[in-house]
Design a protein around this motif. Structure first.
Motif, short mmCIF file in Angstrom:
data_model
loop_
_atom_site.label_atom_id
_atom_site.label_comp_id
_atom_site.label_asym_id
_atom_site.label_seq_id
_atom_site.Cartn_x
_atom_site.Cartn_y
_atom_site.Cartn_z
N MET A 10 -10.21 21.05 -50.11
CA MET A 10 -8.78 20.77 -50.26
C MET A 10 -8.46 21.80 -51.72
N ALA A 11 -9.20 21.64 -52.69
CA ALA A 11 -9.22 22.09 -54.09
C ALA A 11 -9.11 23.77 -54.09
N ARG A 12 -10.14 24.15 -52.94
CA ARG A 12 -9.94 25.66 -52.88
C ARG A 12 -8.61 26.02 -51.99
N GLN A 13 -8.20 25.34 -51.11
CA GLN A 13 -6.85 25.62 -50.45
C GLN A 13 -5.68 25.66 -51.42
N THR A 24 2.29 18.03 -59.58
CA THR A 24 0.73 18.34 -60.28
C THR A 24 -0.06 17.61 -59.25
N VAL A 25 -1.18 18.04 -58.72
CA VAL A 25 -2.19 17.55 -58.04
C VAL A 25 -3.37 17.28 -58.89
N LEU A 26 -3.79 16.08 -59.02
CA LEU A 26 -4.90 15.63 -59.81
C LEU A 26 -6.07 15.19 -58.92
N ILE A 27 -7.24 16.03 -58.91
CA ILE A 27 -8.45 15.60 -58.15
C ILE A 27 -9.43 15.44 -58.83
N MET A 31 -12.04 16.94 -63.87
CA MET A 31 -10.45 16.41 -63.12
C MET A 31 -10.01 17.93 -63.03
N MET A 32 -9.63 18.27 -61.59
CA MET A 32 -9.01 19.59 -61.55
C MET A 32 -7.35 19.45 -61.29
N VAL A 33 -6.75 20.03 -62.27
CA VAL A 33 -5.12 19.85 -62.56
C VAL A 33 -4.82 20.79 -61.74
N ILE A 34 -3.88 20.70 -60.78
CA ILE A 34 -3.68 22.03 -59.84
C ILE A 34 -2.01 21.98 -59.98
N VAL A 43 0.35 13.45 -58.60
CA VAL A 43 -0.22 12.77 -57.56
C VAL A 43 -1.92 12.63 -57.81
N ALA A 44 -2.63 11.50 -57.65
CA ALA A 44 -4.08 11.65 -57.79
C ALA A 44 -4.78 11.24 -56.73
N ILE A 45 -5.89 12.00 -56.52
CA ILE A 45 -6.89 11.51 -55.56
C ILE A 45 -8.27 11.25 -55.94
N ASN A 46 -8.99 10.24 -55.94
CA ASN A 46 -10.15 9.50 -56.41
C ASN A 46 -11.04 9.63 -55.08
#
Length: 701
Positions: free
Chosen positions: A235-238, A255-258, A194-197, A215-218
């Motif tokens: 989107m993670a790169r952006q 925080t965005v959780l991907i 998981m990427m924590v951003i 917010v979380a995106i699965n």
């Protein structure tokens, strides 16, 4: 204030809000022929072009033509009909738009649009020519230069698992905004990352992240539906490297959780299920598999307030982006309403601006989809008080995108439409954060009150959106049959030690985690007295608990024994609690003492006198009033939600293992003392009101 369904999107709004560069018509006519499309514009965005034009009276639909051209606007390929605009695509008929995404970003094209009346083709518009937006990120800037395997092969191949790990590790290493954490391992031992951003850096611990209303995106639960996964990686790169003020503002407020790939084994094998054949999107409540356990444990620890779950959908008549809220009838009304607002109030309107066809899951001819199984993530998350939506990407080009027999073009449209959706999700959270948090707190408090019937299968209706938008075929109503309704809820479920701690065979290889371990992963409070284990219903996930523990449940873990209130009505004089006592709609006039090893559970109850619990097995108070001081010191379970205490509260010396005491949404008319508790109490993100000094551990509650 909750927005109403929008029925008018002005062309000026489209131009102002689309992050684009406009192309101008070449050789525009002074006077257009009758029924010719006019005022065609092309606005560039990430992976797609929004075409907009003036409507033609009486047009049945419009055809969108695209031609590749060189720098001198000389065609380098044949003109191709790439899109069909129909009235049921969007909620606004006076400003038609179409998102064209079936091309390699960075190439140059000419577009024309023509109306059709029935099958009669009208004259094409004057053409517009523009160079499309190249993939995000400066190729010479560290971090920004990263590309996925899907991007480097020009959509010929999806990103492999090893490429994903290298890509996410590189983002982690090059961006202070990103921390990659491993949530667990798949059955075949692939990492679930998981990427924590966050900006400037993400919060350091799960509890600190939870405080940011994340917010979380699965992105990829079904291994053979990878379009959303590619969008998540881009989107993670952006998010990691963009200097756009919009991005930094978003990440400064949440925080965005991907989770790019919850089902790494299925993705590697291009199968829907995991390596055991389990459809993971039918396991989020039962958590029989390590992959679903990892995700649900993440939800418990990081407490996302909103989420999206990515899929692909095989109905060729559906829209570009079918969406659906949590529909199970045990989902609290505020969460259902907020989720619907996110879909119909935001996504439909923004889709009409950008040219995407957002619609309810199913759209046209959707069949028996989008029902109430609590095992599906959107329903599980709704039952966990998370505003959320399913996202489906139509897997084929369908009738409105006839050029997508080209595999790469089809993959591009799916991925870039998902990228658009996820960014809109972040924008919605940024604009409506206060409403989302209010819906969450209202839902938690209403669930903990343990009022109203319980439904074991049954969905809320999705009304048809006003015509001509494609709500004419909403998902079917999944009404609960009478035998799957419990009108009088119990106070708790009692499990024997064999039920609670006994071995299970419903996991991979015939080995399953225990009910105790799964309840812990869900984060529910459990009271243990002797060999009996009680799971009270006056908890935030009250709607989910019976679906796993009641004998009526359709897909359950075990048949728990219903425990009904033992104390109701009026009681005068002191009360000493021994064993398990459940008070509901009771009035107790006198002091209450909870003895060591005993438990008190209350809802809608008033206690006029002090409440003292020393060494108790558990104290769970919800929607209750205590007219007197409260003193709790125990090694058992503690939860106080939406209560009123007319006096001081002292939570000190509680050592409750990993089960942190909860104090949420409570009004205390006196001082609040919290010292020596291990772990520290928390408030579920719902602030308390304290009319007095607050000490140390509870100062921030």
């Amino acid at each position: 204030m909750r927005r109403q369904r929008q029925t008018l999107i002005a062309v000026s709004t489209l131009i102002a809000l689309t992050l684009t560069t406009a192309a101008t018509p070449a050789n525009a006519h002074t006077t257009a022929p009758p029924d010719q499309v006019t005022a065609l514009t092309a606005h560039q965005a990430d992976g797609y072009t929004t075409l907009a034009w003036q409507p033609v009276d009486g047009a049945t639909d419009y055809q969108i033509e695209r031609t590749p051209v060189d720098a001198d606007n000389t065609p380098t390929g044949v003109p191709t009909i790439v899109g069909i605009w129909r009235p049921n695509r969007q909620i606004n008929q006076q400003a038609p738009t179409f998102a064209d995404a079936g091309y390699h970003p960075g190439d140059t094209f000419q577009w024309r649009v023509r109306a059709r009346t029935g099958t009669t083709e009208q004259p094409y518009s004057d053409p517009v020519t523009a160079t499309t937006t190249a993939p995000w990120g400066n190729p010479t800037t560290p971090g920004e230069q990263l590309r996925t395997g899907w991007e480097t092969t020009r959509a010929a191949q999806y990103t492999t698992d090893t490429d994903e790990y290298a890509y996410t590790a590189a983002i982690d290493a090059l961006s202070d905004r990103v921390r990659v954490v491993e949530l667990g391992r798949t059955v075949q031992n692939r990492p679930i990352n998981m990427m924590v951003i966050g900006h400037p850096t993400p919060a350091a611990t799960p509890q600190a992240v939870a405080a940011t209303a994340p917010v979380a995106i699965n992105c990829n639960v079904h291994g053979n539906e990878p379009g959303d996964r590619e969008a998540c990686l881009i989107m993670a790169r952006q998010l990691a490297f963009s200097t756009d003020p919009r991005i930094t503002d978003l990440l400064s407020h949440t925080t965005v959780l991907i989770v790019p790939t919850i089902n790494g084994d299925g993705r590697a094998n291009n199968t829907r299920g995991n390596s055991t054949g389990q459809d993971l999107n039918r396991d989020y409540s039962l958590i029989r598999q390590p992959e679903t356990t990892a995700y649900i444990t993440m939800v418990r620890d990081y407490r996302p307030v909103a989420g999206y779950d990515g899929h692909e959908f095989g109905n060729s008549r559906a829209g570009d982006l079918p969406m659906l809220p949590p529909r199970h009838q045990n989902v609290a009304q505020p969460i259902f309403d907020q989720s619907q607002d996110m879909i119909e109030g935001h996504m439909y309107a923004k889709g009409a601006e950008a040219g995407w066809w957002a619609c309810p899951y199913g759209c046209e001819g959707g069949g028996n989809v989008g029902l109430s199984e609590e095992t599906i993530l959107r329903n599980t998350l709704g039952l966990k008080n998370v505003t959320n939506s399913l996202l489906e990407l139509r897997s084929s080009g369908g009738q409105t995108r006839p050029d997508e027999g080209n595999t790469a073009n089809n993959r591009r449209r799916k991925t870039y439409s998902a990228l658009w959706t996820f960014h809109q999700f972040l924008d919605y959270h940024r604009a409506d954060r206060a409403d989302i948090l209010t819906a969450r707190s209202d839902a938690i408090e209403s669930q903990a009150a343990n009022t109203g019937r319980l439904v074991f299968r049954g969905s809320r209706p999705i009304p048809a959106h006003p015509a001509p938008h494609p709500g004419d075929s909403p998902p079917p109503l999944d009404a609960p049959p009478a035998d799957l309704i419990l009108d009088t809820p119990p106070c708790a479920y009692k499990l024997t030690d064999a039920q609670y701690n006994g071995a299970r065979t419903d996991g991979p290889g015939g080995v399953g985690t225990t009910v105790a371990q799964r309840i812990a992963a869900h984060g529910w409070k459990v009271i243990t007295i002797g060999d009996d284990h009680y799971v009270p219903l006056n908890q935030p996930e009250r709607g989910l608990i019976p679906l796993l523990l009641d004998s009526k449940a359709v897909e359950k873990l075990t048949d728990g024994e219903r425990v009904h209130p033992t104390l109701t009505g009026r009681r005068n004089g002191p009360l000493t609690v021994t064993g398990f006592t459940c008070a509901d709609d009771a009035t107790i006039n006198g002091p209450v003492t909870v003895r060591a090893g005993a438990a008190l559970v209350t809802t809608a109850t008033t206690i006029s006198g002090p409440l003292t619990a020393t060494g108790a097995a558990g104290v769970l108070l919800a929607d209750s009033t205590i007219n007197g001081p409260v003193r709790i010191a125990t090694t058992g379970t503690i939860s106080i939600i939406d209560a009123t205490v007319a006096g001081p509260v002292d939570l000190s010396g509680n050592t409750t293992a990993t089960d942190a005491p909860v104090l949420a949404g409570t009004t205390i008319r006196g001082p609040l003392t919290c010292t020596g508790n291990n772990p520290t109490p928390h408030n579920l993100g719902i602030a308390n009101t304290v009319h007095g000094p607050r000490t140390t551990q509870c100062a921030a509650l």
